[in-house]
Every structure is written in structure tokens, then in C-alpha cells.
Design a protein around this motif. Structure first.
Motif: not given
Length: 179
Positions: A76-79, A163-164, A171-173, A176-179
Motif C-alpha cells: 500500500a505504501r509503495d502504491e 495529522a494524516w 511517509t512519501t518523503t 524518496g518522493r519530494k514534497k
């Protein structure tokens, strides 16, 4: 409202049925659609033509996505990370400020992943029992959304959203994902 039953229709030409990992795709979409069918029987308010009186899209699709990937948090996180590489995350719950079923495939996919993550976050933070109780209560009385979310989280809808959103950014940063 009396519900006689639910019907599940799937496009078997989709890559989830024809790709090399079709078994996973069939399982995921089957679990997603069964989740919709299970909670649909809880609806007790008739939706208006404007959509008022029906569950928030992020709750309906988020619960289904959560159930599709329940116990597969890494997948789920990878998706989520993959979907947010192409779409800007604005910190809002999908469908709050615009159309959930967006015009582009990338935006639609991100909305599903974000919704699933919101329910996953709710379950991880407050427990599955509270997450499931929130979904069931929301289906039964969609007009009582703010109260239901407050009961599930102990805070306001705005506090949950903030909070979410921070969880999503962290999680995404970290992945490896940029904000």
C-alpha cells in the motif's frame, strides 16, 4: 432503506486480470468490491441528487482500498508513493475540494491510494475497531460525518486531516518522493 443485495461487475480485459501478476490483481479488486458490497447494506439515508446523504468518497473508496490491501502495508505504501510521484498532494482528503473520480488516470489512482491510506492511518492510529465503527456509522448516517470522525479520533475532522497529511508527507518523503 431496504437493500436487496449488491452486484459486482468487473472488466476482465483490465491488466489486473491479464497481466503477469493477475492473481494478485484479481484478489485485490475482488476484496475491494466485496468491501463495497458489505457496507452498502448499512446505508440508511436516501442520497439527494446532489450527493448529500451519501458517504464521503474518501470513506467509501478508502475502506474498499484498505480492505483490498489489508495486511499488505508495504505494498500500500509503495502504491501511494508511486501514485504521488505524478500528482501534487495538497493535504486534503480526496474529494473534499473537488471531484474524487478525477479526469486523469493519475489523479484518480492517487485519490484511491490516498483514501486507502487515510483509512489505514485511522486503523493504525486508533485501532481497526474504531476505524470499522467509523465506516459503519458513516454509511448508516452520512450526514453525521463530523461527529463520527470525532468519536473515532477524539478530535476534529480538521485535526485528523492535518495529522494524516503530515503522515503522508513524512511517509512519501522518506520513500524518496519530494514534497
Amino acid at each position: 432503506m431496504t437493500v436487496g443485495g449488491s452486484r459486482i461487475v468487473m472488466d476482465t480485459t483490465d491488466s489486473r486480470f491479464t497481466g503477469s501478476r493477475w492473481q494478485d490483481g484479481v484478489t485485490d479488486i475482488g476484496r475491494h468490491e466485496m468491501a463495497h458490497a458489505i457496507v452498502a447494506t448499512l446505508l440508511s439515508e436516501w442520497p439527494s441528487p446532489t450527493g448529500k446523504g451519501q458517504p464521503h468518497d474518501w470513506v467509501a473508496e478508502g475502506f474498499a482500498e484498505f480492505m483490498a490491501l489489508r495486511g499488505e502495508d508495504a505494498a500500500a505504501r509503495d502504491e501511494l508513493v508511486g501514485d504521488l510521484r505524478e500528482v501534487r498532494f495538497d493535504g486534503g482528503l480526496p474529494g473534499e475540494q473537488g471531484e474524487f473520480y478525477a479526469d486523469t488516470a493519475g489523479a484518480r489512482s492517487a485519490n484511491y491510494a490516498l483514501s486507502g491510506d487515510a483509512v489505514r492511518y485511522l486503523a493504525a492510529t486508533y485501532g481497526e475497531a474504531r476505524a470499522f465503527a467509523f465506516v459503519a456509522a458513516h454509511y448508516a448516517r452520512p450526514s453525521e460525518y463530523a461527529r463520527q470522525l470525532a468519536e473515532a479520533t477524539g478530535g476534529s475532522a480538521d485535526a485528523f486531516r492535518a495529522a494524516w497529511a503530515e503522515h503522508v508527507r513524512t511517509t512519501t518523503t522518506a520513500a524518496g518522493r519530494k514534497k
